[in-house]
Design a protein around this motif. Sequence first.
Motif, PDB file in Angstrom:
ATOM      1  N   TYR A  29       0.796  -1.223   0.000  1.00 56.15           N
ATOM      2  CA  TYR A  29       0.000   0.000   0.000  1.00 56.15           C
ATOM      3  C   TYR A  29       0.831   1.277   0.000  1.00 56.15           C
ATOM      4  N   GLY A  30       2.131   1.185  -0.159  1.00 53.57           N
ATOM      5  CA  GLY A  30       2.970   2.371  -0.122  1.00 53.57           C
ATOM      6  C   GLY A  30       2.707   3.314  -1.278  1.00 53.57           C
ATOM      7  N   SER A  34       7.024   7.754  -2.934  1.00 56.01           N
ATOM      8  CA  SER A  34       7.877   7.872  -1.750  1.00 56.01           C
ATOM      9  C   SER A  34       9.200   7.134  -1.988  1.00 56.01           C
ATOM     10  N   LEU A  35      10.153   7.271  -1.044  1.00 57.71           N
ATOM     11  CA  LEU A  35      11.502   6.757  -1.252  1.00 57.71           C
ATOM     12  C   LEU A  35      11.812   5.502  -0.443  1.00 57.71           C
ATOM     13  N   HIS A  36      10.859   4.998   0.331  1.00 53.22           N
ATOM     14  CA  HIS A  36      11.147   3.834   1.163  1.00 53.22           C
ATOM     15  C   HIS A  36      10.761   2.542   0.446  1.00 53.22           C
ATOM     16  N   ALA A  39       7.232   1.890  -0.881  1.00 54.37           N
ATOM     17  CA  ALA A  39       6.932   2.526  -2.162  1.00 54.37           C
ATOM     18  C   ALA A  39       7.504   1.725  -3.329  1.00 54.37           C
ATOM     19  N   SER A  40       8.698   1.191  -3.165  1.00 56.79           N
ATOM     20  CA  SER A  40       9.339   0.499  -4.283  1.00 56.79           C
ATOM     21  C   SER A  40       8.560  -0.734  -4.715  1.00 56.79           C
ATOM     22  N   LYS A  41       7.877  -1.384  -3.770  1.00 53.07           N
ATOM     23  CA  LYS A  41       7.069  -2.553  -4.129  1.00 53.07           C
ATOM     24  C   LYS A  41       5.923  -2.151  -5.062  1.00 53.07           C
ATOM     25  N   SER A  42       5.321  -1.008  -4.781  1.00 50.75           N
ATOM     26  CA  SER A  42       4.251  -0.517  -5.647  1.00 50.75           C
ATOM     27  C   SER A  42       4.811  -0.048  -6.979  1.00 50.75           C
ATOM     28  N   HIS A  43       5.931   0.659  -6.908  1.00 49.14           N
ATOM     29  CA  HIS A  43       6.471   1.289  -8.100  1.00 49.14           C
ATOM     30  C   HIS A  43       6.876   0.267  -9.157  1.00 49.14           C
ATOM     31  N   SER A  44       7.499  -0.813  -8.744  1.00 50.75           N
ATOM     32  CA  SER A  44       7.964  -1.803  -9.714  1.00 50.75           C
ATOM     33  C   SER A  44       6.788  -2.440 -10.457  1.00 50.75           C
TER      34      SER A  44
END
Length: 398
Positions: A29-30, A34-36, A39-44
């Motif tokens: 749900y990040g 964001s930079l943590h 967030a990276s799990k969502s971004h990828s």
Amino acid sequence: MEVYLDNNATTKVDEKVFEEMKPFFCEVYGNPNSLHSFASKSHSKMVEALDYLYDGIGAADEDDIIITSNATEANNWVVKSVWLDKILDGDKNHIITSEVEHPAITAACNFLETKGVEVTYLNVNAEGVLEAKVVEDAIKDDTALVSIMWANNETGKLFPIKEIGEICKAKGVLFHSDATQAIGKVTVDVQDANVDLMSFSAHKFHGPKGVGGLYIKKGVELTPHMHGGNQMDGRRAGTVDVASMIGMGKAMHLATNTMAIAYEKNHVGMLRDKLERAILKLPDTIVIGGTGNRTPNTTLISIKGVEGESMLWDLNQNGIGASTGSACASEELEANPVMNAFGSDSELAHTGIRFSLSRFNTEEQIDYAIKHITDAVHRLRNISSSYAYTPKNHHSEL
């Protein structure tokens, strides 16, 4: 049995799409900006979804696909941004579209007319298609935009988008197409078609509602739709609906691969044709616009002596969902505007029924629908004051 034959209004979410979306509500749900690590799990996964979208419509890496809430938003953005960029701040004052566009285009153009913009609404031919030469003849020195749909939402008729795109490119006019009813039914390639801008909605190809997209060719400038952040390259600010975007990407991937298009053309087309042939065995029935050059899932049939709303009520009592036209105008009881554009008489314009299928329809469902459509036609014609019903008109077998 329930039989859903209104897939041009919306489609069911593919279970594979739903499964792809589920983790992004409560587990992953990040905020993707964001930079943590949350967030990276969502971004990828968002990057993967965008790749699916680019591949699905043939977009180049340097082009943009902006995530919107639906095609209506994208359509409004295009029309109103052209007004701001090329009309208010430029030397152009003319937009070209067709009489059979979705209300998201025509209503936006109607609004611009109140602001002094000249809009030309081109008519279709007897087969329900807008000829490219008609577009070419309408372009003037001050034409800022041509907006023509890829496939008509009521008839399924395909428009000559590539040819229109070539004309607009040669004349230096911005070209937009609403491809909402084309994606997943026919091959859509934005580079081959020479479109500058193209709108679509996920819920038309078995994705979630509330998410769509706008393709923007490299070099095309649009005033940002929403200000306030750097999301979507600053063109549409606001935190992205991650789950819906991922769902749309997965739905695009499932709907636009070569095998999926072939299945739509062969399996869905076969079921549509079976349904259509059965209805046409009834006297005084016609396919509006004819049977050629259209998406494989759609037929708009006029049944003389049967009011569209009465027919829908009858079908609904037997678990069959269909439509008299665009769902965005379904509360209107006026004559079907597409049939009016074809030049249909006032009686026929009230008798069009749209059946639109999907890959989830079965032959058993179509057989069931044929039986109840036939029964409904006989019953409604028998009580109609405008149709001379005789026993010889009754077909007991189809």
